[in-house]
Design an enzyme around this catalytic site. Structure first.
Site, PDB file in Angstrom:
ATOM      1  N   ALA A   1       0.787  -1.232   0.000  1.00  0.00           N
ATOM      2  CA  ALA A   1       0.000   0.000   0.000  1.00  0.00           C
ATOM      3  C   ALA A   1       0.821   1.285   0.000  1.00  0.00           C
ATOM      4  CB  ALA A   1      -0.932  -0.003   1.215  1.00  0.00           C
ATOM      5  N   ASP A   2       2.144   1.176   0.045  1.00  0.00           N
ATOM      6  CA  ASP A   2       2.952   2.391   0.176  1.00  0.00           C
ATOM      7  C   ASP A   2       4.230   2.314  -0.661  1.00  0.00           C
ATOM      8  OD1 ASP A   2       3.482   4.912   1.173  1.00  0.00           O
ATOM      9  OD2 ASP A   2       4.238   4.194   3.096  1.00  0.00           O
TER      10      ASP A   2
END
Length: 161
Positions: free
Chosen positions: A141-142
């Site tokens: 997610a990052d």
């Protein structure tokens, strides 16, 4: 954790106050859902602080994209590098994993520039992201420049919170 929870309560109280401000016509001045935004932010913040959750995410990502992962063969060589997890040493407040020695794909002076020789790793990152999105449904997610490293010619992934 308790201090963050107290701060979260204060943020929520502030958001409630902001939402309650009315104009002369009796309508809310701030149309944004401030309480909802604070609740979502705090929810994600507590997830980031839960290293058991991060360890689970790292295990799942490794099972998919690590050296012998089920989706690793869908990526072009040299593949991705995922740090080893030392699960027996982990707790809700401590995460222990392998240190990946590498260099950032973006330079410190220009966050938008990538060295020409690193473009295959950028392509690998794009392919890996597409695989996550379209094939496995499990997303890192990052994926920003601080969480992607060049590690012995491979693309190293960090931060699974």
């Amino acid at each position: 954790r308790d201090l963050v929870a107290a701060d979260a309560r204060l943020l929520r109280m502030g958001a409630l106050a902001v939402e309650s401000i009315q104009g002369r016509d009796g309508q809310r001045i701030v149309k944004a859902e401030a309480v909802g935004a604070v609740d979502e932010f705090c929810s994600r913040l507590f997830e980031e602080m839960d290293f058991i959750n991060e360890a689970r995410n790292l295990e799942l990502f490794t099972a998919l994209y690590g050296k012998h992962g089920s989706a690793a063969n869908s990526l072009p060589p040299p593949g991705v590098r995922v740090p080893l997890l030392y699960k027996s040493l982990c707790s809700e407040s401590v995460l222990v994993m392998e240190w990946l020695e590498g260099t950032k794909l973006v330079s410190a002076t220009s966050a938008s520039r990538v060295a020409l020789e690193d473009l295959p790793l950028v392509e690998l990152g794009i392919r890996c992201t597409l695989s996550q999105l379209l094939e496995t449904g499990v997303m890192h997610a990052d994926p920003h420049g601080g969480n992607l490293l060049k590690v012995d010619g491979q693309l190293g992934y960090l931060d699974f919170g």
